[in-house]
Structures are given as C-alpha cells and as structure tokens.
Design a protein around this motif. Structure first.
Motif, PDB file in Angstrom:
ATOM      1  N   VAL A 124       0.945  -1.229  -0.116  1.00 26.25           N
ATOM      2  CA  VAL A 124      -0.001  -0.019  -0.069  1.00 26.25           C
ATOM      3  C   VAL A 124       0.844   1.387   0.100  1.00 26.25           C
ATOM      4  N   PHE A 125       0.402   2.378  -0.761  1.00 26.06           N
ATOM      5  CA  PHE A 125       1.104   3.407  -0.948  1.00 26.06           C
ATOM      6  C   PHE A 125      -0.001   4.658  -0.784  1.00 26.06           C
ATOM      7  N   SER A 126       0.222   5.376   0.133  1.00 23.58           N
ATOM      8  CA  SER A 126      -0.978   6.419   0.277  1.00 23.58           C
ATOM      9  C   SER A 126      -0.170   7.825   0.609  1.00 23.58           C
ATOM     10  N   ALA A 127      -0.791   9.250   0.310  1.00 23.59           N
ATOM     11  CA  ALA A 127      -0.380  10.251   0.329  1.00 23.59           C
ATOM     12  C   ALA A 127      -1.442  11.217   0.240  1.00 23.59           C
ATOM     13  N   GLY A 128      -1.397  12.274   1.015  1.00 19.93           N
ATOM     14  CA  GLY A 128      -2.649  13.315   0.993  1.00 19.93           C
ATOM     15  C   GLY A 128      -1.868  14.761   1.331  1.00 19.93           C
ATOM     16  N   LYS A 130      -9.444  -0.600  -9.854  1.00 17.42           N
ATOM     17  CA  LYS A 130      -9.190  -1.960  -8.772  1.00 17.42           C
ATOM     18  C   LYS A 130      -8.324  -1.638  -7.775  1.00 17.42           C
ATOM     19  N   ASP A 131      -7.109  -0.968  -7.905  1.00 14.37           N
ATOM     20  CA  ASP A 131      -6.268  -0.764  -6.779  1.00 14.37           C
ATOM     21  C   ASP A 131      -5.925   0.593  -6.326  1.00 14.37           C
ATOM     22  N   LEU A 132      -6.657   1.540  -7.222  1.00 16.17           N
ATOM     23  CA  LEU A 132      -6.308   3.198  -6.734  1.00 16.17           C
ATOM     24  C   LEU A 132      -7.548   3.737  -6.249  1.00 16.17           C
ATOM     25  N   THR A 133      -7.536   4.435  -5.052  1.00 14.08           N
ATOM     26  CA  THR A 133      -8.651   4.908  -4.491  1.00 14.08           C
ATOM     27  C   THR A 133      -8.294   6.389  -4.122  1.00 14.08           C
ATOM     28  N   ALA A 134      -9.269   7.341  -4.782  1.00 16.26           N
ATOM     29  CA  ALA A 134      -9.076   8.787  -4.213  1.00 16.26           C
ATOM     30  C   ALA A 134     -10.058   9.128  -2.886  1.00 16.26           C
ATOM     31  N   TRP A 135      -9.616  10.055  -2.181  1.00 17.22           N
ATOM     32  CA  TRP A 135     -10.241  10.293  -1.002  1.00 17.22           C
ATOM     33  C   TRP A 135     -10.059  11.729  -0.573  1.00 17.22           C
ATOM     34  N   VAL A 136     -11.166  12.255   0.176  1.00 21.34           N
ATOM     35  CA  VAL A 136     -10.951  13.581   0.966  1.00 21.34           C
ATOM     36  C   VAL A 136     -11.698  13.413   2.215  1.00 21.34           C
ATOM     37  N   THR A 180      -9.922  21.743   8.859  1.00 16.67           N
ATOM     38  CA  THR A 180      -9.004  20.910   8.316  1.00 16.67           C
ATOM     39  C   THR A 180      -9.341  20.149   7.348  1.00 16.67           C
ATOM     40  N   VAL A 181      -8.882  19.996   6.186  1.00 20.76           N
ATOM     41  CA  VAL A 181      -9.153  19.332   5.188  1.00 20.76           C
ATOM     42  C   VAL A 181      -8.100  18.485   4.577  1.00 20.76           C
ATOM     43  N   MET A 182      -8.228  17.272   4.233  1.00 16.83           N
ATOM     44  CA  MET A 182      -6.875  16.685   3.523  1.00 16.83           C
ATOM     45  C   MET A 182      -7.630  15.719   2.530  1.00 16.83           C
ATOM     46  N   ALA A 183      -6.831  15.682   1.243  1.00 19.34           N
ATOM     47  CA  ALA A 183      -7.252  14.902   0.078  1.00 19.34           C
ATOM     48  C   ALA A 183      -5.908  14.204  -0.506  1.00 19.34           C
ATOM     49  N   GLY A 184      -6.352  12.724  -1.129  1.00 17.35           N
ATOM     50  CA  GLY A 184      -5.179  12.082  -1.482  1.00 17.35           C
ATOM     51  C   GLY A 184      -5.570  10.871  -2.428  1.00 17.35           C
ATOM     52  N   MET A 185      -4.564  10.020  -2.342  1.00 17.61           N
ATOM     53  CA  MET A 185      -4.755   8.697  -3.134  1.00 17.61           C
ATOM     54  C   MET A 185      -4.248   7.814  -2.466  1.00 17.61           C
ATOM     55  N   THR A 186      -4.613   6.571  -2.596  1.00 21.80           N
ATOM     56  CA  THR A 186      -4.106   5.257  -2.002  1.00 21.80           C
ATOM     57  C   THR A 186      -3.954   4.128  -2.880  1.00 21.80           C
ATOM     58  N   LEU A 187      -2.959   3.584  -3.124  1.00 21.08           N
ATOM     59  CA  LEU A 187      -2.681   2.652  -4.162  1.00 21.08           C
ATOM     60  C   LEU A 187      -2.455   1.337  -3.268  1.00 21.08           C
ATOM     61  N   LYS A 188      -3.325   0.253  -3.609  1.00 21.25           N
ATOM     62  CA  LYS A 188      -3.177  -0.971  -2.828  1.00 21.25           C
ATOM     63  C   LYS A 188      -3.062  -2.132  -3.825  1.00 21.25           C
ATOM     64  N   LEU A 189      -1.720  -2.881  -3.703  1.00 20.40           N
ATOM     65  CA  LEU A 189      -1.534  -3.948  -4.832  1.00 20.40           C
ATOM     66  C   LEU A 189      -1.806  -4.922  -3.904  1.00 20.40           C
ATOM     67  N   HIS A 190      -2.322  -6.123  -4.415  1.00 22.10           N
ATOM     68  CA  HIS A 190      -2.588  -7.468  -3.947  1.00 22.10           C
ATOM     69  C   HIS A 190      -1.584  -8.430  -4.554  1.00 22.10           C
TER      70      HIS A 190
END
Length: 737
Positions: free
Chosen positions: A189-193, A696-702, A727-737
């Motif tokens: 998993v890689f995630s950043a915001g 399937k692997d990439l999620t955008a979030w806020v 406080t507001v945060m937005a980012g992407m999470t990549l989850k590889l199985h």
C-alpha cells in the motif's frame, strides 16, 4: 516461560497441514486471518467466538462480540477504510462511551475519555498497542502523548468491563490498537495526501504512508512507514512525526511466533501555554498566538518566542509473542516486551527579563523505560458438574518501570532544544515493580447463558528518589484483590443481555506532588466499584443496536487540579469519592438489508450520558465541593453519521459530533469574563469524508474536520485552548495485492 524458552525455531518453520480442515472449523478470525500462511490453529477458538477475551493478550475482544460477557466495541478494518480517520480521536467517533478532546491538530497528545473519565492525556484509561500499555507508566505517570498512526492499525478494541484480565487503569476501560499482523493477506500500500488547517502558519499539511505485508510458506513479514506534517490550534503550532514499524511471524503446526517493534519520532512546535484574558480579547486575536502574546495574553510577552517552544519524543518499542497450541483445547500465550520513551519539552520561561533580547529557557525532560513479561493459559470446554462446561483462563505478568524526571534550565539567551537540553535544575528518579495475576472461568450454565466469575491480584512497589533532597525519598508497596462477576444471556435470537461487576484500580501520578516539607507522602490508590448492564442485538437484519447502563463509585479519585503558578508541572489532588452514573446507546441501520440495490444508505448514531458527582471532597483551600460535577467529565456526547456506499466503489458520509460541556477545575465561583475560568460549553462539529475507487487498486479520497470552522474553546488547562480550525486533507491510496 520455560515453554516459551524451549520453543524450537525449526519446529516453527516446518510446514504443516491445515488444522482447521482437520477439526472441521470454518470460522476464520477476521482480524488475524489465521489461514493466510497455510496454518489455522483452533486452540482458543472458544474464546475468539465466545463470551470472554481471547487468551492472546494482543486481542482484548473475541472476533464475534454478540455473546461477549460485558460492554465492548470494535472499530474494524472495514470501518477504518471507509471512514479514513486522520487521528485516533476520529477513529473512535462512533464508539459509545468515548469522548475526545484534541489538544493539538492531529491528536498526537492523546485526549481520550471513557464513561466520564478525564480526557487529558488519557490518564484514567489503559491505552495499549498490541496488548502492551502505551501510557508512559501505568504505575508512575499514566499520561499518554502517543497513539499509533491509523494507516498501520487493523482494528481498535474498546473494553469497558467487567474485566480482570487487563489492568491497572481499568475503572473506566481499555483501548487497544492492533497493528498490521504478519499473518494477514499479501498487500502493498502507498498513500499520500495534502491539505490545510485554517488559521495557522503551516501552509500545507501533508501525510504519507507505505507498507507491505508478504509471506512465503509459513513466514510472514510486515514493514510500514507513516509520516505527517500539519498545523495545530494556534498559529505557532507545527506538528510532525515519522513512524517505522515492522513484524515477522512464523507459524508451525502447534505454535506461532511474532517479533515486532518500531520507532516513532515526534517533533512539534508546541507548548502548553494557553490564552488568558477576556472573551473579547480572545475573539479579537483568534488563533494568532504571537500577536496575543505581544498584547500580554500569554505567560511570555514575546510573539516570536513561541516559535522556539518545542515538544520532542523518540519512542522505541519491541515485543516477542509466542502462542503454543498444546492441543485443540489448551493454549499457552507468552509475551516479552519493552519500550524506551525519551520526551523533552522546551519553552521560554515567563521569568525571562526582556524577551526576545534577554530570555531564559526551561525544559521538562522525561525518560521512561519499561520491560515486562506476560504469560496466559486457557483450558477450553472443560466438564463441570457433569452436564456443564467451562473455559478457564489464568495469567501472570511482571513489569519493571523506570522514570527519570528532570527539569532543565538554560543560560541567559541560550536556545534549548532536543540536542541542547541545558543544565540540570531538578531531578527525580521514580521506579515501580509490579506483579499481577488473574483467573476467570466462563461457565456455560445453559447453551444461551454464561456466567464468568474472576479475580485479579495487583501487587506493586513504587519508589521515589529526589536526587536533590534525599529527605523526600520513600517507597510504598500496594496489594489489591480485584474481584469480578459478569454474564451474558442470549435470551432471543442474536439478542444478548450482558453485564456484571468488577473492582478497578488506578495508581496515582507520582512526581512533583510528592515533594512536601514533611518529606515523602505515600499516595493513595484509587479504587472503584463498577457495575453495568446492557443489551445488544442484531435480530432485525440490517439493524444493530447496543444500550448499556453503567455505575461507578471511585474512592481517592485523583484529578489535575491546576498548573503551578511558576509554570511548572500540573498539580494533582484527590477527592474522597466520586460517582459516575450513565447510559450509552449505539445503533446502525443499512438499507441493503431491505432494498436490493447497488446502493447502501446507512445511518449510525451514538449517545452517552454521564451524571458525574463529587460525593465527598474539598478544594485546596478547604472549601467543600461535595455535590459538584467531577472535573473534565462531560455530561453529554453524541455522534450522528449519514452515509452512502455504491458497489462501484463510491463511499461518502457526513457526521455531526457533539462534544459536551465540562469543568476543568472544581466548578467553584469564578469570573465569567475570564476565559480561563468557568464551564467549557458544548459544541457541535461537522465532519465529512468521501472516497472513490478509480481503478481496482487506486482510491481517491478526501476528508474534513470542523468544516464550518467553528471557533470554540476546547479546554481550559493552563489557560484557554482553542479547538482546531477547519482541516481538510485529500489524497490517493494505491493498494496492490
């Protein structure tokens, strides 16, 4: 312990067949995914699905809470993925009985309350990580300035009792954060915001996280990194941490071994000075601490000096956990653990002559070193009186705690920080040796009714050494028996009545309060009699609810009365007796149970009412405060959440959270115009979060907190402290199985 020492690594590495298939077991533990490495021991399954805690101390609660003999809640991995909490406080939003107060922007300086306990530093509850306390020292100084980053947490268990298998600090309850297990599914998993906090100098917040969990045959590995840089409540606050965690797990046919540990580095521009003055002045300066300081509303009349004040911590921890499955009804679980927490806070003294040109800095330099060993055994499904059965659990634990408490003083115009701590001003060494043992048995009186009697013995010795004045030195030894009786009765399908009684223990804070003209004063132990009864149900598909009544009578109730007038540590005082009566409710409804649709619309609500009362006590000046509310105890807390999920991967929700009013002192007559005094008003706060699976692997979030940017006082510890701005945060999470 001998069994643990004799464990053969070669035996652990030997591949074996699935024991679940041999035994016919079909239920997998959703938290630990026991089949992930080709192994699935079934010893302890009774506890994992039954009315008492599993024997593995990392897991205070069984996988299925329906027939648990007590009040408990779990924040699951699915909850954490859906809600994407920025802090541990956010993650606990939907747990009844929990109230939180943020002392900083991202909840690092922990403020968790359970059933009316004081929130500041979570001192009255046992806070654990994988079953190991992360309170600085439960027997000497139970404050907590650390909770693990939510990115590497798989679940959070909240146990409110009755209990004998965890202690001390068990009057109000236990919170356990469970880290990523090496026995889970493979993933990387890689995630950043990025985001903002309104009203602070930190222009852009950022968070980053990466972890991988891999396995080969019956060996699993977890490696994790998390980091954050963010603003706080005042313009001068800047918060930052870097966290590293790793675990290696090995599974054999009849045993498993996990070695885990980590390092957490915290560097904050942060101090405990807060606003003094009138409400009109507070509204004028708002979050601008620097200008307000120049106006004389902070202890140091120097705006830029607040950029020099820092909080620093290096926290190392390690654990070796071994489970031996002697047979499919007998399990021995043993752990060795230790931690080393070096924390130092530096600030410009309010006794400086003419800052910033002529100043003096001081420091609070504290080092905590704890080691321990814990061994527990379970005998499942033993016959009792012919037709009855019981599951017996027993355990022993030994811990050693060392606390070096130092005050530092800099030379004139000398900047102090973590690398330059200044001269030693005062020093204390505090120690504790503790031995605890418990036993409980879950007696299956009928297939639907379980009775669980138990007892815990706590014996501990504390030592206080004033390295400047030996006349203050002393030692005290305490022995306390803590009985328990709990039950669960599934009186209707998936509807369970639960409850019981337990006696709890909270050792008092042991530091500056013990320095007296008459020498060492042995602190009293805080003892509580705690009763509760509740009902939980999921009898109606798509609807779950849990309602509980609780009552606690606590003697020698310690609380933080005030800060020292010279800017020193908090002064702790005791009330002869405090009482807490309350009700907590939780309910959730999901539309997918009633409507066949790719959409699921859900509503979730929690509410807690606590009537706290000082039954007997006097203020420092001798005034009788009996009948007043207990300091830092909120009468009302609530959270209402509405959300929608779609099969395509869309998930969004909005929450209204009510954090109730409370007093920080003994609610004596005060100046209504002074923001340092009086009752802190309750406040409704709006938050929301949304995510969408781009692939399937990439999620955008806020995610956002305090979206209306409510301007409010969150606490009055050492002055008025503001709640964190929008406080507001937005980012992407990549989850590889």
């Amino acid at each position: 312990m001998a069994l643990f020492a004799a464990t053969s690594v070669a035996a652990l590495l030997a591949p074996t067949a699935l024991r679940a298939q041999e035994s016919g077991a079909t239920q997998l533990d959703p938290i630990d995914v026991r089949g992930a490495l080709g192994q699935s021991p079934v010893a302890g399954t009774t506890a994992e699905q039954g009315p008492v805690s599993p024997i593995d101390a990392r897991e205070p609660l069984p996988a299925n809470l329906q027939n648990f003999a007590g009040s408990a809640d779990r924040v699951t991995a699915q909850d954490l993925e859906s809600e994407r909490p920025l802090t541990a406080h956010d993650a606990l939003r939907n747990v009844p009985g929990v109230a939180t107060v943020a002392d900083d922007g991202f909840g690092r300086h922990s403020g968790i309350s359970l059933r009316g306990s004081p929130h500041r530093r979570s001192r009255k509850i046992l806070v654990m990580e994988d079953g190991v306390p992360i309170n600085f020292s439960p027997y000497l100084d139970a404050g907590t300035h650390y909770t693990p980053p939510m990115d590497r947490v798989e679940s959070i268990d909240v146990l409110k009792g009755p209990m004998v298998n965890y202690g001390p600090l068990n009057n109000h309850g236990v919170v356990n954060f469970k880290n990523l297990s090496p026995f889970g599914p493979k993933e990387t998993v890689f995630s950043a915001g990025i985001g903002t906090t309104k009203g602070v100098d930190q222009n852009v917040n950022n968070m980053r996280h990466a972890h991988t969990r891999q396995s080969v045959d019956n060996v699993g590995v977890v490696l994790s990194y998390s980091g954050l840089d963010a603003g706080g409540s005042w313009d001068a606050e800047k918060l930052g941490y870097n966290d590293f965690y790793g675990a290696v797990g090995i599974r054999g046919e009849n045993q498993d071994l996990t070695v885990s540990g980590g390092f957490f580095r915290q560097r904050d521009n942060y101090d405990e000075d807060n606003f003094s003055g009138t409400l009109a002045e507070l509204k004028r300066f708002r979050r601008n601490k620097k200008d307000a300081a120049e106006n004389g509303n902070f202890p140091v009349a120097c705006g830029r000096c607040y950029d020099w004040n820092t909080y620093n911590a290096d926290y190392y921890r390690a654990q070796v956990a071994h489970n031996l499955y002697i047979d499919d009804k007998t399990t021995l679980s043993t752990r060795l653990y230790g931690n080393h927490h070096d924390r130092a806070r530096f600030y410009v003294s309010d006794e400086s002559n003419d800052p910033p040109s002529d100043f003096v800095m001081e420091g609070r330099d504290r080092l905590y070193k704890n080691i321990g060993a814990d061994s527990r055994i379970e005998f499942a499904d033993l016959p009792l009186f012919g037709s009855l059965t019981q599951t017996v659990q027993a355990g022993v634990r030994y811990e050693e705690h060392d606390f070096h408490n130092k005050n530092r003083l800099g030379a004139t115009n000398e900047r102090l920080d973590y690398g330059n701590r200044g001269s030693l001003d005062e020093a204390q060494k505090l120690t504790a040796d503790s031995f605890a043992t418990f036993a409980q048995t879950a007696i299956k009186v009928t297939p639907d009714f379980t009775l669980v009697p138990g007892v815990r013995l706590e014996r501990y010795k504390i030592g206080f050494r004033d390295l400047d004045d030996s006349s203050n030195n002393g030692d005290s030894t305490y022995t306390q028996v803590l009985p328990m009786l709990s039950f669960s009765w599934e009186f209707a399908p998936t509807t369970t009545l639960y409850g019981g009684y337990h006696r709890g223990l909270s050792p008092h804070i042991l530091r500056d309060v013990l320095e007296a003209d008459s020498g060492y004063i042995a602190p009293k132990k805080e003892l509580g009699d705690n009763l509760q009864v509740g009902v939980r149900s999921k009898a109606v598909q798509g609807l779950t609810f849990d309602v509980a009544y609780f009552h606690s009578d606590i003697r020698n109730y310690q609380f933080g009365e005030a800060f020292q007038s010279d800017g020193g540590d908090r002064v702790f005082s005791s009330l002869d007796k405090a009482r807490f009566d309350g009700v907590e409710l939780a309910a959730r409804i999901d539309s997918r149970a009633f409507i066949d649709s790719p959409w699921n619309v859900y509503g979730e609500s929690v509410y807690t009412y606590v009537n706290s009362k000082i039954v007997k006590g006097t203020a420092d000046g001798g005034q009788n405060v009996s009948g007043n509310e207990v300091p830092e105890s909120m009468k009302h807390t609530a959270n209402l959440t509405l959300g929608a999920q779609h099969a395509s991967g869309f998930d969004a929700s909005v929450s209204w959270t009510y954090r109730g009013g409370f007093y920080t002192a003994l609610n004596l007559p005060m100046n209504p115009l002074d923001v340092e005094e009086g009752r802190i008003n309750g406040v409704w706060l709006l938050s929301a979060r949304a995510s969408y699976k781009v692939t399937k692997d990439l999620t955008a979030w806020v995610t956002g907190q305090n979206l209306t940017d409510k301007f409010y006082i969150s606490d009055r510890s050492d002055g008025a402290k503001l709640g964190v701005g929008r406080t507001v945060m937005a980012g992407m999470t990549l989850k590889l199985h």
